[in-house]
Design an enzyme around this catalytic site. Sequence first.
Site, PDB file in Angstrom:
ATOM      1  N   HIS A   1       0.827  -1.222   0.000  1.00  0.00           N
ATOM      2  CA  HIS A   1       0.000   0.000   0.000  1.00  0.00           C
ATOM      3  C   HIS A   1       0.858   1.268   0.000  1.00  0.00           C
ATOM      4  O   HIS A   1       0.512   2.262   0.620  1.00  0.00           O
ATOM      5  CB  HIS A   1      -0.954   0.026   1.206  1.00  0.00           C
TER       6      HIS A   1
ATOM      7  N   ASN B   1     -10.269  -2.724   2.687  1.00  0.00           N
ATOM      8  CA  ASN B   1      -9.970  -2.782   1.257  1.00  0.00           C
ATOM      9  C   ASN B   1     -11.245  -2.566   0.456  1.00  0.00           C
ATOM     10  O   ASN B   1     -12.346  -2.582   1.027  1.00  0.00           O
ATOM     11  CB  ASN B   1      -9.409  -4.169   0.902  1.00  0.00           C
TER      12      ASN B   1
ATOM     13  N   TYR C   1       1.153  -3.545  12.264  1.00  0.00           N
ATOM     14  CA  TYR C   1       1.138  -2.168  11.771  1.00  0.00           C
ATOM     15  C   TYR C   1       1.993  -1.250  12.642  1.00  0.00           C
ATOM     16  O   TYR C   1       2.745  -0.413  12.139  1.00  0.00           O
ATOM     17  CB  TYR C   1      -0.309  -1.663  11.651  1.00  0.00           C
TER      18      TYR C   1
HETATM   19 FE1  HDE Z   1      -2.246  -4.652   5.693  1.00  0.00          FE
HETATM   20  N1  HDE Z   1      -0.422  -3.824   6.089  1.00  0.00           N
HETATM   21  N2  HDE Z   1      -1.578  -6.433   6.420  1.00  0.00           N
HETATM   22  N3  HDE Z   1      -4.006  -5.578   5.173  1.00  0.00           N
HETATM   23  N4  HDE Z   1      -2.918  -2.958   4.950  1.00  0.00           N
HETATM   24  C1  HDE Z   1      -0.083  -2.553   5.855  1.00  0.00           C
HETATM   25  O1  HDE Z   1       1.023  -1.224   7.412  1.00  0.00           O
HETATM   26  C2  HDE Z   1      -0.441  -6.602   7.124  1.00  0.00           C
HETATM   27  C3  HDE Z   1      -4.359  -6.858   5.418  1.00  0.00           C
HETATM   28  C4  HDE Z   1      -4.186  -2.684   4.512  1.00  0.00           C
HETATM   29  O2  HDE Z   1      -3.148   3.579   4.013  1.00  0.00           O
HETATM   30  C5  HDE Z   1       1.247  -2.203   6.427  1.00  0.00           C
HETATM   31  O3  HDE Z   1       1.383   0.943   7.816  1.00  0.00           O
HETATM   32  C6  HDE Z   1      -0.359  -7.950   7.625  1.00  0.00           C
HETATM   33  C7  HDE Z   1      -5.760  -7.062   5.204  1.00  0.00           C
HETATM   34  C8  HDE Z   1      -4.283  -1.307   4.101  1.00  0.00           C
HETATM   35  O4  HDE Z   1      -1.488   3.424   5.435  1.00  0.00           O
HETATM   36  C9  HDE Z   1       1.725  -3.496   7.079  1.00  0.00           C
HETATM   37  C10 HDE Z   1      -1.506  -8.565   7.190  1.00  0.00           C
HETATM   38  C11 HDE Z   1      -6.240  -5.852   4.802  1.00  0.00           C
HETATM   39  C12 HDE Z   1      -3.026  -0.766   4.333  1.00  0.00           C
HETATM   40  C13 HDE Z   1       0.554  -4.413   6.818  1.00  0.00           C
HETATM   41  C14 HDE Z   1      -2.256  -7.607   6.428  1.00  0.00           C
HETATM   42  C15 HDE Z   1      -5.138  -4.940   4.791  1.00  0.00           C
HETATM   43  C16 HDE Z   1      -2.202  -1.813   4.866  1.00  0.00           C
HETATM   44  C17 HDE Z   1       2.221  -1.562   5.496  1.00  0.00           C
HETATM   45  C18 HDE Z   1      -1.914  -9.999   7.404  1.00  0.00           C
HETATM   46  C19 HDE Z   1      -7.674  -5.494   4.401  1.00  0.00           C
HETATM   47  C20 HDE Z   1      -2.572   0.645   4.039  1.00  0.00           C
HETATM   48  C21 HDE Z   1       2.424  -0.166   6.027  1.00  0.00           C
HETATM   49  C22 HDE Z   1      -1.844 -10.469   8.734  1.00  0.00           C
HETATM   50  C23 HDE Z   1      -8.656  -5.689   5.431  1.00  0.00           C
HETATM   51  C24 HDE Z   1      -2.881   1.548   5.195  1.00  0.00           C
HETATM   52  C25 HDE Z   1       1.574  -0.047   7.159  1.00  0.00           C
HETATM   53  C26 HDE Z   1      -2.471   2.967   4.857  1.00  0.00           C
HETATM   54  C27 HDE Z   1      -0.864  -1.631   5.252  1.00  0.00           C
HETATM   55  C28 HDE Z   1       0.526  -5.649   7.311  1.00  0.00           C
HETATM   56  C29 HDE Z   1      -3.485  -7.937   5.799  1.00  0.00           C
HETATM   57  C30 HDE Z   1      -5.308  -3.576   4.408  1.00  0.00           C
HETATM   58  C31 HDE Z   1       3.041  -4.054   6.567  1.00  0.00           C
HETATM   59  C32 HDE Z   1       0.778  -8.515   8.439  1.00  0.00           C
HETATM   60  C33 HDE Z   1      -6.540  -8.356   5.415  1.00  0.00           C
HETATM   61  C34 HDE Z   1      -5.504  -0.603   3.532  1.00  0.00           C
HETATM   62  O5  HDE Z   1       1.934  -3.338   8.449  1.00  0.00           O
END
Ligand code: HDE
Length: 711
Positions: free
Chosen positions: A91, A164, A378
Amino acid sequence: MNDDLKENNSQSALAGNTPDKMNQTDKTRQLDQVRSDATNEALTTNQGVKISDNQNSLKAGVRGSTLLEDFILREKITHFDHERIPERIVHARGVGAHGYFQAYEGNERFTKAGFLTDPSIQTPIFVRFSTVQGPRGSADTVRDIRGFAIKFYTQEGNFDLVGNNAPVFFVQDGIKFPDFVHAVKPEPHREIPTGATAHDTFWDFVSLVPESAHAVMWAMSDRAIPRNLRSIQGFGVHTFRLIDAHEKARFVKFHWTPKQGLSALVWDEAQKLAGKDPDFHRRDLYEAIEQGLYPEWELGVQIVEEEDEMSFDFDLLDPTKIIPEELVPITPIGKFVLNRNVDNFFAETEQIAFCPGHIVPGLDFTNDPLLQARLFSYTDTQLSRLGGPNFHQIPINKPVCPFHNNQRDGIHQHQIHKGQASYQPNSIDNNWPIEIPPAAQNGGFESYQERIDGHKIRQRSESFSDHFSQARLYYQSLAPHEQKHVIDAYTFELSKVQRPHIREREVQEVLANIDTDLAKQVGQNLGIEVPDLKENFRHASIEKSEKLSMQAFIPEDIKGRKIAVLIHDKVHAESLRSIINWSIQENAIVHLLTPMLAPVKGSRDEVIPSDGMQKAEPSIIYDAVVIADGDNLDAVLADGVSKHYLLEAYKHLKPIVLLGDKAELLDQLGLKPDEGTLLQDDFLQVADTLKHLLRHHRVWDREAVAEAIPA
Ligand code: HDE
């Protein structure tokens, strides 16, 4: 006449309707508003020393060498050297805006959260939309799931709903997330491709991991190439909990639905936009807000009583499943509006730090194993992105309610904590700051007291084992043109996969388990045999779910839709005036596009100013194209750019309006007249039909014919 036209334009600008039609003075005035807050201030160093020469470094003699002593040069360059922070791992490419959330009446039946139960409060929010795969500089219109993250700055603390625009995810357990992300990201040996899933490692992984089938189907559908960010739905994905004032918990799924309706690009358009305007989505959102066309979403919930947890043929804790609305309807609980752009992209959009673990009393988590891993990930990522544990003090992340505790020091500490006691219990400060019991008014957070009783075990629940029935439900619920786009998308993506065995596995072992017709059509396009399959699928409890098709979300109005009006010398200014007046009334955006940026001459020698040059503002930016009435058919016929404009708009299934005697244009271009080609003398004769077509977004029935037109 021309004066009228000008007056109209500036009138509309003043009314905030279509300021991009404003005259030069208005434009300059608007640009002035983004002037720096240092206007009328002296240039200084970061230590406040006034600088007398910002053009030359300090040198020994005019020609040479530069002196190490030059603290002004060193400070400036050192700061510059550290201007970048690590981008988000996923993202990374995003855009954000400010707004507010307001609850509807009656939500206390579900939750005690103040911001959800008091309709008189407008809770400030910040929303960040993003793509998943590409880096910060990648194109906006790539095929990808869009992130939809909201920070609610509530009086009880910050609540982040990090969702999402698809309601399901690719993996069921957080331990698989790094594998998924490594597979989808540009391949490590050569960092190709940027912003795309059409490559071997992505399809290798998803064809080996059938739990991804449902989310991949969403990624191959039109949802993954949205027309703009104002017209995407959002989903919380996981099942969460709402807690009421009696501490009763209910399961909840969050949905946010745009008032603007849903709309998508066609694939050829998405690819072209990625080159011609890689910032298309962020520009659209920024401009809509600047023009006062504030986008709005309704927040809805699907509520499941705790005692009904096991009454579905899927597990509520499985993030690869939706609850079809036919089984549990959506209850609207509030709305949010985006009404303010950021002042500084880095300070706000880049530095905002979301975390699904940021919740407030009245909400709680569930044991969804994907959500559980997200709860710590996060904050962990912000430590390296934002450089330490004090990122909550950065203005965009700071709660609007008071916050006090005994956490101290650390990198980038901005608070000057006073006093002697930074521990608890303490008697020096009468034990302040103190704990607030949950029962008190605006009480403390208490986790829902879920009973947990189990063995320590690394195993996936049997209730998570059906991977195909909801993928099938999604496919079956789409309109025929949406199904065709899914087939085209699998075909395109898999055609880019180099290893035949990966393509075959996806078609024969994944798609064939979802839908025979889908598998056969993709198989045929790729030259892959699909054996005759028995229809022995495990079926979802319903065959179709109406709200899965984007066709179920046609907006009421055409607010913010963009219309290109192509004009040449001898255009009838009258014709333009009626188009502009209508667009102002409908809150649509009209641009008068000329062969060059120079004004054109109307049929009575009026000077008609340009909003842009046809070559520089291509048809893919617009939702419809109009050729205005005028004594200039020959000029249009001689203009290759205008003709390409029409061909491309027709190919992309957009309404085309030809005013005056222009039928010959269609003939010459070999375009078949249809319900989307409107030919009349007077614009007002076609205005209602054009509005209807714009609300429905594209002329889908034209698609088979349009395929024969060269891209
Ligand atoms: Fe994320 N995800 N994610 N994700 N995600 C990040 O956090 C992560 C997941 C989502 O506009 C990171 O600050 C793991 C699902 C959005 O700043 C990170 C897992 C969904 C955004 C991270 C998931 C998301 C992130 C990267 C599985 C939808 C952007 C930078 C366990 C419900 C937020 C940050 C923004 C961002 C980790 C799964 C949506 C790396 C470990 C499911 C919208 O921390």
